[in-house]
Design an enzyme around this catalytic site. Structure first.
Site, mmCIF file in Angstrom:
data_model
loop_
_atom_site.group_PDB
_atom_site.id
_atom_site.type_symbol
_atom_site.label_atom_id
_atom_site.label_comp_id
_atom_site.label_asym_id
_atom_site.label_seq_id
_atom_site.Cartn_x
_atom_site.Cartn_y
_atom_site.Cartn_z
ATOM 1 N N ASP A 296 0.880 -1.169 0.000
ATOM 2 C CA ASP A 296 0.000 0.000 0.000
ATOM 3 C C ASP A 296 0.914 1.215 0.000
ATOM 4 O O ASP A 296 1.843 1.285 0.808
ATOM 5 C CB ASP A 296 -0.890 -0.028 1.255
ATOM 6 C CG ASP A 296 -1.947 1.071 1.266
ATOM 7 O OD1 ASP A 296 -1.609 2.239 0.952
ATOM 8 O OD2 ASP A 296 -3.102 0.777 1.588
ATOM 9 N N ALA B 46 0.483 3.937 1.181
ATOM 10 C CA ALA B 46 0.383 4.693 2.428
ATOM 11 C C ALA B 46 1.334 4.174 3.500
ATOM 12 O O ALA B 46 1.522 4.822 4.524
ATOM 13 C CB ALA B 46 -1.056 4.640 2.954
ATOM 14 N N SER B 47 1.934 3.005 3.283
ATOM 15 C CA SER B 47 2.755 2.379 4.323
ATOM 16 C C SER B 47 4.248 2.595 4.098
ATOM 17 O O SER B 47 4.787 2.216 3.059
ATOM 18 C CB SER B 47 2.458 0.874 4.363
ATOM 19 O OG SER B 47 3.529 0.177 4.992
ATOM 20 N N PRO B 48 4.932 3.178 5.086
ATOM 21 C CA PRO B 48 6.381 3.357 4.942
ATOM 22 C C PRO B 48 7.116 2.021 4.863
ATOM 23 O O PRO B 48 8.159 1.930 4.224
ATOM 24 C CB PRO B 48 6.769 4.126 6.211
ATOM 25 C CG PRO B 48 5.678 3.843 7.195
ATOM 26 C CD PRO B 48 4.430 3.676 6.374
#
Lengths: 200, 200
Positions: B10, B12-14
């Site tokens: 995703d 959005a995920s670091p």
């Protein structure tokens, strides 16, 4: 930066077992000592709102596969306990009872409990079951049975779990070294590297 | 066992960003190829009942510390985005739109989006923001703006996310290699070892 660091774990977690088989070796390699802290994740989950991983849809199947795979990678024995999850209340009390008297033996007991539960699949719920693995370590059964009933010991486990929460422990295994928190058995390589380099 | 394996992430995920900087190198080292799958974790959390990690009490502070530490360990740039969490809907659609036309360029776009968002802290919510990082790759802005509005592309992202759930993906980054599932950026070393040994 040459002091003791902290290792938090729950006997109910196989990942805690994996970490327990490695943590002392990692510490020794870097001339460090480890303070072991059995705690009750259930109490922590009440604060965090998290669920035990096995109860989370989708994740249960993954863990059932990942746990044996992880054990094979480390080369440690694994027998999935027929009775799970373990209620680690008594086992954790036994640790804290013994820790006051003989910290080195308390750690041996923790390893013996982990080995019996995750290595051999034995239930470790009752004081009698814990006493059975404690006895070969020279711990009198009657002493242990009395110890885990001692209100001071019961309070100690509660206080240790509360203190873990204050330290930011939200899962287990959890390692805090020189103020740096590392969560999970798969982070032990990072702990090892952190100790080697003195940070990065 | 010499085929393609699957990498779910995703934007959005670091941790997805960290995995994205390593996964192709690991695959190449073992003569393998990787199929990239941007998906929407939000849709998966609806099934699993899990919460985004940053919304979990106790864990937020850990992640704010762990993410920069992990970036330093890997030696990759990191700028925490002012606007977070990213709604990766448009960025993910842009990937799937391009994947049908030019899979290699779609991967380059995914890396450019990750770099802009996590390496430089830029917002990647809108089609215009995504188009800005796509343009230097030779992707016409007008094509991308039209592509992410295409109902076929919207359906594709939904279908890919549903298929990921069917494959047991419950978090990200998530790697499935030869039927073996590995969850988390900190498991990439295990993926590497698995490919090297052909299992254990």
């Amino acid at each position: 930066m040459n002091g003791t660091f902290d290792f938090y774990f729950d006997f109910a977690s196989p990942y805690g077992y994996f970490a327990a088989t490695r943590i002392d070796g990692i510490a020794e390699r870097h001339g460090r000592a480890v303070r072991w802290h059995p705690i009750l994740l259930g109490a922590i989950f009440k604060v965090s709102g998290m669920k035990p991983v096995m109860e989370q849809p989708l994740r249960g199947g993954y863990l059932a596969h990942d746990v044996p795979r992880f054990a094979r990678l480390l080369g440690v024995p694994l027998t999935m306990p027929a009775k799970a999850p373990l209620n680690a209340l008594v086992a954790s009390r036994a640790y804290w009872w013994l820790e006051d008297v003989d910290p080195a033996k308390a750690r041996d007991l923790a390893k013996a409990i982990y080995h019996a539960h995750w290595g051999e699949g034995r239930d470790m719920t009752t004081a009698e079951q814990v006493a059975e693995v404690a006895e070969p370590l020279g711990i009198a059964v009657s002493d242990l049975l009395a110890g885990v009933q001692n209100p001071v010991v019961k309070d100690r486990l509660r206080a240790e779990t509360d203190e873990a929460i204050r330290q930011g422990v939200f899962g287990a295994p959890f390692i805090i070294v020189d103020g740096e928190a590392f969560w999970g058995a798969d982070r032990l390589d990072q702990v090892d590297r952190w100790l080697e380099r003195g940070g990065w």
